[in-house]
Motif scaffolding. Structure first.
Motif, short mmCIF file in Angstrom:
data_model
loop_
_atom_site.label_atom_id
_atom_site.label_comp_id
_atom_site.label_asym_id
_atom_site.label_seq_id
_atom_site.Cartn_x
_atom_site.Cartn_y
_atom_site.Cartn_z
N GLY A 1 32.08 86.39 45.91
CA GLY A 1 32.33 85.16 46.65
C GLY A 1 31.08 84.34 46.90
N SER A 2 31.26 83.25 47.64
CA SER A 2 30.17 82.32 47.91
C SER A 2 30.08 81.98 49.39
N LEU A 3 28.88 81.65 49.81
CA LEU A 3 28.62 81.14 51.15
C LEU A 3 27.51 80.11 51.05
N ARG A 4 27.51 79.19 52.01
CA ARG A 4 26.43 78.21 52.09
C ARG A 4 25.82 78.25 53.48
N LEU A 5 24.54 78.52 53.53
CA LEU A 5 23.81 78.54 54.79
C LEU A 5 23.10 77.20 55.00
N SER A 6 23.03 76.80 56.25
CA SER A 6 22.30 75.58 56.61
C SER A 6 21.31 75.91 57.73
N CYS A 7 20.22 75.17 57.76
CA CYS A 7 19.23 75.36 58.81
C CYS A 7 18.60 74.00 59.11
N ALA A 8 18.76 73.56 60.35
CA ALA A 8 18.25 72.26 60.75
C ALA A 8 17.10 72.42 61.75
N ALA A 9 16.02 71.71 61.50
CA ALA A 9 14.89 71.70 62.42
C ALA A 9 15.02 70.53 63.37
N SER A 10 14.77 70.79 64.65
CA SER A 10 14.88 69.73 65.65
C SER A 10 13.72 69.86 66.64
N GLY A 11 13.44 68.73 67.31
CA GLY A 11 12.35 68.70 68.27
C GLY A 11 11.31 67.70 67.85
N THR A 12 10.10 67.89 68.35
CA THR A 12 9.00 67.00 68.01
C THR A 12 8.45 67.39 66.65
N ILE A 13 8.71 66.56 65.64
CA ILE A 13 8.32 66.87 64.27
C ILE A 13 7.67 65.67 63.62
N PHE A 14 6.47 65.88 63.10
CA PHE A 14 5.82 64.84 62.31
C PHE A 14 6.13 65.05 60.83
N ARG A 15 6.04 66.31 60.40
CA ARG A 15 6.31 66.62 59.00
C ARG A 15 6.71 68.09 58.88
N VAL A 16 7.63 68.37 57.96
CA VAL A 16 7.98 69.75 57.63
C VAL A 16 7.50 70.03 56.22
N ASN A 17 6.66 71.00 56.06
CA ASN A 17 6.15 71.36 54.75
C ASN A 17 7.13 72.29 54.05
N VAL A 18 6.71 73.51 53.77
CA VAL A 18 7.60 74.46 53.09
C VAL A 18 8.70 74.94 54.03
N MET A 19 9.90 75.02 53.50
CA MET A 19 11.03 75.64 54.21
C MET A 19 11.54 76.78 53.35
N GLY A 20 12.11 77.77 54.02
CA GLY A 20 12.57 78.91 53.22
C GLY A 20 13.59 79.76 53.92
N TRP A 21 14.09 80.71 53.16
CA TRP A 21 15.04 81.70 53.67
C TRP A 21 14.49 83.09 53.39
N TYR A 22 14.62 83.94 54.38
CA TYR A 22 14.26 85.34 54.28
C TYR A 22 15.47 86.15 54.73
N ARG A 23 15.49 87.43 54.42
CA ARG A 23 16.59 88.27 54.87
C ARG A 23 16.08 89.66 55.22
N GLN A 24 16.83 90.30 56.10
CA GLN A 24 16.49 91.66 56.51
C GLN A 24 17.76 92.49 56.58
N ALA A 25 17.83 93.50 55.74
CA ALA A 25 18.95 94.43 55.74
C ALA A 25 18.64 95.57 56.69
N PRO A 26 19.65 96.27 57.18
CA PRO A 26 19.42 97.39 58.11
C PRO A 26 18.48 98.42 57.51
N GLY A 27 17.46 98.79 58.27
CA GLY A 27 16.53 99.80 57.82
C GLY A 27 15.51 99.34 56.81
N LYS A 28 15.50 98.04 56.51
CA LYS A 28 14.56 97.51 55.51
C LYS A 28 13.67 96.43 56.12
N GLN A 29 12.59 96.14 55.42
CA GLN A 29 11.70 95.09 55.87
C GLN A 29 12.28 93.72 55.51
N ARG A 30 11.85 92.72 56.26
CA ARG A 30 12.25 91.35 55.95
C ARG A 30 11.64 90.95 54.61
#
Length: 121
Positions: free
Chosen positions: A16-45
């Motif tokens: 199947g498929s899923l779509r994740l979204s992530c919005a930055a809010s607050g005082t922002i002049f510029r956003v450089n790199v954005m990314g996604w990380y994950r952490q499974a149980p018992g594993k490192q991010r």
């Protein structure tokens, strides 16, 4: 204060498929790199994917060809389209952004609170 708010996680069957979204809010002049990380149980991010403000992308080998990262710079939002999901993709997914809050300020690394993705039949 800058916040990252994620959405779009959930339960999905293998293939199947899923779509994740992530919005930055607050005082922002510029956003450089954005990314996604994950952490499974018992594993490192681990890195999933990153994208620069110019659109250059980088993917973990385990998700290449299945996941697509994109962003809307006007909305300070990053997306992760996940297709052909596998059991091994089950994890908490975290959004990450390198944010400059004001001109001449150094960048800060901001993390979201995480969203659960569970792949199960």
């Amino acid at each position: 204060q800058v916040q990252l708010v994620e959405s779009g996680g959930g339960l999905v069957q293998p293939g199947g498929s899923l779509r994740l979204s992530c919005a930055a809010s607050g005082t922002i002049f510029r956003v450089n790199v954005m990314g996604w990380y994950r952490q499974a149980p018992g594993k490192q991010r681990e890195l999933v994917a990153t994208i620069t403000s110019g659109g250059t992308t980088n993917y973990a080998d385990s998700v290449k060809g299945r996941f697509t990262i994109s962003r809307d710079n006007a909305k300070n939002t990053v997306y992760l389209q996940m297709n052909s999901l596998q059991f091994e993709d089950t994890a908490v997914y975290y959004c990450n952004a390198d944010v400059v809050r004001r001109r001449y300020n150094p960048p800060s690394v901001i993390w979201g609170q995480g969203t659960q993705v569970t792949v199960s039949s």
